[in-house]
Design an enzyme around this catalytic site. Structure first.
Site, PDB file in Angstrom:
ATOM      1  N   LYS A  38       0.829  -1.218   0.000  1.00  0.00           N
ATOM      2  CA  LYS A  38       0.000   0.000   0.000  1.00  0.00           C
ATOM      3  C   LYS A  38       0.858   1.261   0.000  1.00  0.00           C
ATOM      4  O   LYS A  38       0.592   2.197  -0.747  1.00  0.00           O
ATOM      5  CB  LYS A  38      -0.895   0.061   1.249  1.00  0.00           C
ATOM      6  CG  LYS A  38      -1.902  -1.036   1.388  1.00  0.00           C
ATOM      7  CD  LYS A  38      -2.816  -0.797   2.582  1.00  0.00           C
ATOM      8  CE  LYS A  38      -2.093  -0.725   3.916  1.00  0.00           C
ATOM      9  NZ  LYS A  38      -1.425  -1.944   4.350  1.00  0.00           N
ATOM     10  N   ARG A  52      12.408  -1.472   9.809  1.00  0.00           N
ATOM     11  CA  ARG A  52      11.513  -0.958  10.842  1.00  0.00           C
ATOM     12  C   ARG A  52      11.509  -1.883  12.057  1.00  0.00           C
ATOM     13  O   ARG A  52      11.571  -3.100  11.901  1.00  0.00           O
ATOM     14  CB  ARG A  52      10.084  -0.874  10.273  1.00  0.00           C
ATOM     15  CG  ARG A  52       9.852   0.344   9.438  1.00  0.00           C
ATOM     16  CD  ARG A  52       8.578   0.289   8.665  1.00  0.00           C
ATOM     17  NE  ARG A  52       7.427  -0.210   9.429  1.00  0.00           N
ATOM     18  CZ  ARG A  52       6.177  -0.192   8.965  1.00  0.00           C
ATOM     19  NH1 ARG A  52       5.930   0.301   7.758  1.00  0.00           N
ATOM     20  NH2 ARG A  52       5.199  -0.665   9.681  1.00  0.00           N
ATOM     21  N   ARG A  60      11.746  -6.164   4.025  1.00  0.00           N
ATOM     22  CA  ARG A  60      11.544  -4.743   3.750  1.00  0.00           C
ATOM     23  C   ARG A  60      12.634  -3.860   4.376  1.00  0.00           C
ATOM     24  O   ARG A  60      12.993  -4.023   5.527  1.00  0.00           O
ATOM     25  CB  ARG A  60      10.174  -4.335   4.298  1.00  0.00           C
ATOM     26  CG  ARG A  60       9.825  -2.907   4.077  1.00  0.00           C
ATOM     27  CD  ARG A  60       8.353  -2.732   4.036  1.00  0.00           C
ATOM     28  NE  ARG A  60       7.730  -2.825   5.344  1.00  0.00           N
ATOM     29  CZ  ARG A  60       6.431  -2.632   5.548  1.00  0.00           C
ATOM     30  NH1 ARG A  60       5.627  -2.397   4.531  1.00  0.00           N
ATOM     31  NH2 ARG A  60       5.924  -2.719   6.747  1.00  0.00           N
ATOM     32  N   ARG A  93      -8.349   1.011  10.377  1.00  0.00           N
ATOM     33  CA  ARG A  93      -7.821  -0.313  10.668  1.00  0.00           C
ATOM     34  C   ARG A  93      -8.864  -1.197  11.346  1.00  0.00           C
ATOM     35  O   ARG A  93      -8.599  -2.373  11.587  1.00  0.00           O
ATOM     36  CB  ARG A  93      -6.647  -0.224  11.637  1.00  0.00           C
ATOM     37  CG  ARG A  93      -5.299   0.178  11.065  1.00  0.00           C
ATOM     38  CD  ARG A  93      -4.684  -0.906  10.236  1.00  0.00           C
ATOM     39  NE  ARG A  93      -3.323  -1.266  10.557  1.00  0.00           N
ATOM     40  CZ  ARG A  93      -2.245  -0.642  10.114  1.00  0.00           C
ATOM     41  NH1 ARG A  93      -2.335   0.422   9.355  1.00  0.00           N
ATOM     42  NH2 ARG A  93      -1.053  -1.087  10.427  1.00  0.00           N
ATOM     43  N   ARG A 109       1.075  -8.587  13.929  1.00  0.00           N
ATOM     44  CA  ARG A 109       0.427  -7.597  13.055  1.00  0.00           C
ATOM     45  C   ARG A 109      -0.512  -8.286  12.059  1.00  0.00           C
ATOM     46  O   ARG A 109      -1.582  -7.770  11.738  1.00  0.00           O
ATOM     47  CB  ARG A 109       1.494  -6.773  12.312  1.00  0.00           C
ATOM     48  CG  ARG A 109       2.200  -5.792  13.240  1.00  0.00           C
ATOM     49  CD  ARG A 109       3.439  -5.217  12.609  1.00  0.00           C
ATOM     50  NE  ARG A 109       3.169  -4.434  11.432  1.00  0.00           N
ATOM     51  CZ  ARG A 109       4.024  -4.276  10.421  1.00  0.00           C
ATOM     52  NH1 ARG A 109       5.203  -4.872  10.449  1.00  0.00           N
ATOM     53  NH2 ARG A 109       3.716  -3.530   9.405  1.00  0.00           N
TER      54      ARG A 109
HETATM   55  P1  AMP Z   1       1.744   0.564   9.273  1.00  0.00           P
HETATM   56  O1  AMP Z   1       2.957   1.305   8.869  1.00  0.00           O
HETATM   57  O2  AMP Z   1       0.494   1.101   8.654  1.00  0.00           O
HETATM   58  O3  AMP Z   1       1.869  -0.936   9.091  1.00  0.00           O
HETATM   59  O4  AMP Z   1       1.559   0.789  10.845  1.00  0.00           O
HETATM   60  C1  AMP Z   1       2.545   0.417  11.793  1.00  0.00           C
HETATM   61  C2  AMP Z   1       1.922   0.336  13.186  1.00  0.00           C
HETATM   62  O5  AMP Z   1       1.384   1.609  13.551  1.00  0.00           O
HETATM   63  C3  AMP Z   1       0.762  -0.634  13.316  1.00  0.00           C
HETATM   64  O6  AMP Z   1       1.181  -1.960  13.567  1.00  0.00           O
HETATM   65  C4  AMP Z   1       0.005  -0.033  14.503  1.00  0.00           C
HETATM   66  O7  AMP Z   1       0.648  -0.325  15.732  1.00  0.00           O
HETATM   67  C5  AMP Z   1       0.158   1.455  14.257  1.00  0.00           C
HETATM   68  N1  AMP Z   1      -0.942   1.988  13.407  1.00  0.00           N
HETATM   69  C6  AMP Z   1      -0.848   2.479  12.141  1.00  0.00           C
HETATM   70  N2  AMP Z   1      -2.036   2.886  11.678  1.00  0.00           N
HETATM   71  C7  AMP Z   1      -2.915   2.636  12.683  1.00  0.00           C
HETATM   72  C8  AMP Z   1      -4.318   2.837  12.825  1.00  0.00           C
HETATM   73  N3  AMP Z   1      -5.075   3.358  11.832  1.00  0.00           N
HETATM   74  N4  AMP Z   1      -4.891   2.476  14.011  1.00  0.00           N
HETATM   75  C9  AMP Z   1      -4.171   1.969  15.014  1.00  0.00           C
HETATM   76  N5  AMP Z   1      -2.851   1.750  14.941  1.00  0.00           N
HETATM   77  C10 AMP Z   1      -2.223   2.085  13.793  1.00  0.00           C
END
Ligand code: AMP
Length: 215
Positions: free
Chosen positions: A13, A160, A127, A88, A171
């Site tokens: 994404k 990361r 990644r 989410r 996750r």
């Molecule tokens: P991402 O980069 O989108 O995979 O997000 C990394 C981490 O940030 C996730 O595993 C969550 O801990 C937190 N996170 C990101 N977006 C959200 C969201 N919309 N709601 C809650 N936690 C989020």
């Protein structure tokens, strides 16, 4: 164009959103990026968020919703936006609908990028991201020319914290339990379009653009 990008962690994404910004000139709102920026800046919000992120859990809805609302009110979102990694869960999706209604900028579509579950692990563990320009690589599928160095700007590549194996498992579990049901939510509203996330970045991008342009 006011869209939500849906898909599991590792579906690509973020990569696609960055290409969409370039092509359509609208901002990407990535809650993951906003949270990571707060963590790096060491703000109170960042400290709270980090404890959830390190475990692979979702940060509380109130925290994320406040951040998104603030971002959507900025001028550049008037011409459209791409939401990436948000919503989410169903509570966030419902709150988003209300927020967008009051801001008079409702969604025009939801695009899901579908990748078989087994492929996601390799995509996530492989990644790497450039510290300087944000360019993404994968050590298995799209490695940089020189180990740990960005081809574009020479910056240092990093993994990361939450792309470590244990956190990834969590996750993906959280995704299946809380985020995947959103497909049904947007389908019910007649907004959902899906593309296969398997293939080259350019192929997937072409399919997403075709959907967005109604081709
Ligand atoms: P991402 O980069 O989108 O995979 O997000 C990394 C981490 O940030 C996730 O595993 C969550 O801990 C937190 N996170 C990101 N977006 C959200 C969201 N919309 N709601 C809650 N936690 C989020």
């Amino acid at each position: 164009m006011r869209i939500v990008l849906l898909g599991a962690p590792g579906a690509g994404k973020g990569t696609q959103a960055k290409k969409l910004i370039e092509k359509y000139g609208i901002p990407q709102i990535s809650t993951g990026d906003l949270l990571r920026a707060a963590v790096s800046a060491g703000t109170a919000l960042g400290k709270e968020a980090k404890s959830y992120m390190d475990k692979g859990e979702l940060v509380p809805d109130m925290v994320v919703l406040g951040m998104v609302e603030e971002r959507l009110k900025q001028d550049d979102c008037k011409k459209g936006y791409i939401l990436d990694g948000f919503p989410r869960n169903t509570a966030q999706a419902e709150a988003l609908d209300k927020m967008l209604e009051s801001l008079n900028m409702p969604l025009t579509g939801a695009v899901s990028v579908d990748v078989p579950f087994d492929d996601l692990m390799k995509r996530l563990t492989g990644r790497r991201t450039c510290k300087s320009c944000g360019q993404m690589y994968n050590v298995y599928f799209s490695p940089p020319n020189k180990d740990a160095v960005c081809d574009k700007c020479g910056g240092e590549l990093f993994q990361r914290d939450d792309d470590k194996e244990e956190t990834i498992k969590k996750r993906l579990e959280v995704y299946t339990a809380q985020t995947e049901p959103l497909m049904g939510y947007y389908k019910g509203k007649g907004l959902l379009k899906s593309v296969s996330g398997t293939g080259s970045i350019e192929e997937i991008f072409a399919k997403i653009c075709a959907i967005l342009e109604g081709k």
